[in-house]
Write a protein that holds these residues in place. Structure first.
Motif, short mmCIF file in Angstrom:
data_model
loop_
_atom_site.label_atom_id
_atom_site.label_comp_id
_atom_site.label_asym_id
_atom_site.label_seq_id
_atom_site.Cartn_x
_atom_site.Cartn_y
_atom_site.Cartn_z
N ILE A 302 0.86 -1.04 0.00
CA ILE A 302 0.00 0.02 -0.17
C ILE A 302 1.09 1.23 0.03
O ILE A 302 0.53 2.19 -0.75
CB ILE A 302 -0.83 0.11 1.25
CG1 ILE A 302 -1.82 -1.24 1.37
CG2 ILE A 302 -2.04 1.25 1.32
CD1 ILE A 302 -2.71 -1.54 -0.10
N LYS A 303 1.93 1.31 0.81
CA LYS A 303 2.73 2.43 0.76
C LYS A 303 3.29 2.67 -0.59
O LYS A 303 3.76 3.58 -1.02
CB LYS A 303 4.00 2.21 1.88
CG LYS A 303 3.36 2.38 3.20
CD LYS A 303 4.46 2.29 4.18
CE LYS A 303 5.39 3.70 4.17
NZ LYS A 303 6.53 3.77 5.19
N ASN A 304 3.71 1.39 -1.20
CA ASN A 304 4.39 1.67 -2.34
C ASN A 304 3.30 2.21 -3.52
O ASN A 304 3.64 3.32 -4.29
CB ASN A 304 4.70 0.38 -3.15
CG ASN A 304 5.23 0.28 -4.43
OD1 ASN A 304 5.90 1.30 -4.95
ND2 ASN A 304 5.40 -0.98 -5.29
N VAL A 305 1.92 1.91 -3.63
CA VAL A 305 1.09 2.22 -4.50
C VAL A 305 0.72 3.95 -4.09
O VAL A 305 0.53 4.58 -5.10
CB VAL A 305 -0.24 1.32 -4.65
CG1 VAL A 305 -0.95 1.59 -3.33
CG2 VAL A 305 -0.85 1.76 -5.52
N VAL A 306 0.76 4.17 -3.08
CA VAL A 306 0.80 5.48 -2.42
C VAL A 306 1.66 6.54 -3.11
O VAL A 306 1.40 7.56 -3.53
CB VAL A 306 0.55 5.80 -0.88
CG1 VAL A 306 0.74 7.10 -0.43
CG2 VAL A 306 -0.66 5.28 -0.26
N ASP A 307 3.00 5.92 -2.90
CA ASP A 307 4.19 6.88 -3.71
C ASP A 307 3.85 6.81 -5.11
O ASP A 307 4.02 7.72 -5.74
CB ASP A 307 5.41 6.03 -3.18
CG ASP A 307 5.72 6.22 -1.93
OD1 ASP A 307 5.19 7.00 -1.08
OD2 ASP A 307 6.48 5.59 -1.16
N ARG A 308 3.40 5.70 -5.60
CA ARG A 308 3.29 5.57 -7.18
C ARG A 308 2.12 6.78 -7.50
O ARG A 308 2.51 7.39 -8.64
CB ARG A 308 2.98 4.38 -7.52
CG ARG A 308 4.30 3.25 -7.55
CD ARG A 308 3.86 1.92 -7.99
NE ARG A 308 3.69 2.02 -9.48
CZ ARG A 308 2.99 1.15 -10.30
NH1 ARG A 308 2.09 0.39 -9.41
NH2 ARG A 308 3.00 1.48 -11.61
N LEU A 309 1.16 6.44 -7.01
CA LEU A 309 0.06 7.52 -7.27
C LEU A 309 0.55 8.95 -7.29
O LEU A 309 0.14 10.03 -8.02
CB LEU A 309 -1.18 7.34 -6.23
CG LEU A 309 -2.19 6.21 -6.44
CD1 LEU A 309 -2.81 5.77 -5.47
CD2 LEU A 309 -2.74 6.17 -7.95
N LYS A 310 1.23 9.45 -6.12
CA LYS A 310 1.69 10.93 -5.96
C LYS A 310 2.64 11.17 -7.20
O LYS A 310 2.66 12.39 -7.63
CB LYS A 310 2.63 10.69 -4.72
CG LYS A 310 1.61 10.77 -3.40
CD LYS A 310 2.42 11.07 -2.14
CE LYS A 310 1.67 10.85 -1.10
NZ LYS A 310 2.45 11.12 0.17
#
Length: 336
Positions: A302-310
């Motif tokens: 989830i942290k990875n996808v949050v960074d990717r979305l940003k």
């Protein structure tokens, strides 16, 4: 060995100092009132550079980050004009004070010339601040991109899911449920193909990501054997829309990882809607009574996808993650 963070700070300080020393030299060369006999004006030279320092750092460290990058253009340009007006006022006052105390020229003081001169120099300083800001943003973006790509490679296939799927296949073969085993093998094959090959593409069709999720859910349903109430609903024409790979599946994986209980009723509801140029994705699951230790966003994936979305959709997405009434809820909106 010199600490890398300390070295970066040292280089940053050196670069800033170099820029402002060059600006001081520029002032000295272009100011007609400065000469070897005008010591007072030479001593006061650093005073003239301070307002420009303020303009540079106000624009680069606050105004651009707070308003320009968030597309609040009215606030950005309003504050920019105010800051320029303040700078011109201060510089005009300093120029007039220098004229009264230091100037040996017989020419009268010209406010219009002073304002115009300072205005053009303020544009030069603003150009420097934009260059500095976007260079820093680009460097951070490249760093985030590399880190995100590395994390994506690490999270392409969850080994626990793979082992569980193989155990399920073994059980089906042992029980001689050939048709179910063949179907499961095809689904696992599609998942592996997606994880190994399609995930390397910059963008993939949304329907391929959906197919991955469907196959993932189907294999989980085989393993859980009806112990969890699972629903997945899609609405909209998915074939014409593209997104970056592996953006949605981490939320589904997280729901199975932390929302499945073998001692109490569990459910996972997943909904994906496509409305014009907006993708909305919802995942709601019951919360396990004995969940594993979780960080703020419930796992590295989830942290990875949050960074990717940003990184991929700055200002064009909305992510809400909440826990209430015994449910873990995820709401994601992406403007494609």
């Amino acid at each position: 060995m010199v600490n890398s963070q300390f070295l970066k700070k040292l280089i940053n300080i050196f670069l800033h100092a170099s820029v402002w020393i060059l600006l001081l030299l520029f002032f000295y060369i272009t100011d007609a009132e400065l000469d070897e006999d005008n010591i007072v004006s030479l001593i006061n030279l650093p005073l003239f550079i301070v307002p420009y320092l303020g303009l540079f750092y106000f624009n680069s460290l606050f105004n651009i980050k707070r308003y320009l990058l968030t597309k609040q253009l009215r606030k950005y340009f309003a504050l920019l004009l105010i800051s320029i007006a303040v700078l011109l006022t201060i510089e005009s006052f300093l120029d007039y004070w220098e004229y009264l105390n230091c100037c040996t020229s017989e020419e009268p003081f010209s406010l219009e010339y002073t304002v115009l001169d300072n205005f053009f120099f303020s544009l030069f300083v603003l150009g420097l601040s934009f260059s500095y800001s976007f260079l820093i943003i680009w460097m951070k973006s490249e760093k985030l991109k590399k880190e995100s790509e590395l994390k994506l490679l690490k999270s392409q296939m969850n080994p626990h899911f793979l082992f569980n799927s193989l155990n399920t296949l073994y059980a089906l073969v042992s029980e001689k449920e050939v048709e179910k085993a063949e179907d499961a093998i095809l689904k696992l094959s599609d998942i592996l193909r997606y994880s190994v090959y399609q995930v390397n593409d910059p963008k993939i069709a949304l329907k391929d990501e959906i197919n991955y999720i469907k196959n993932y859910i189907a294999l989980q349903e085989l393993r859980l054997d009806g112990k969890v109430n699972i629903s997945f609903h899609c609405q909209g024409e998915m074939s014409k829309v593209s997104i970056e790979p592996m953006l949605l599946i981490p939320f589904v994986e997280n729901a199975f990882k932390h929302g499945v209980s073998y001692t109490q009723p569990s459910k996972i509801d997943i909904e994906l809607r496509l409305n014009k140029e907006e993708i909305t994705f919802k995942v709601i699951n019951t919360i396990n009574d004995k969940p594993k230790k979780m960080d703020e966003f419930s796992g590295v994936g989830i942290k990875n996808v949050v960074d990717r979305l940003k990184l991929l959709y700055p200002g064009h997405h909305k992510l809400e993650i909440d826990r209430k009434n015994g449910l873990h809820q995820v709401f994601l909106l992406i403007k494609t």
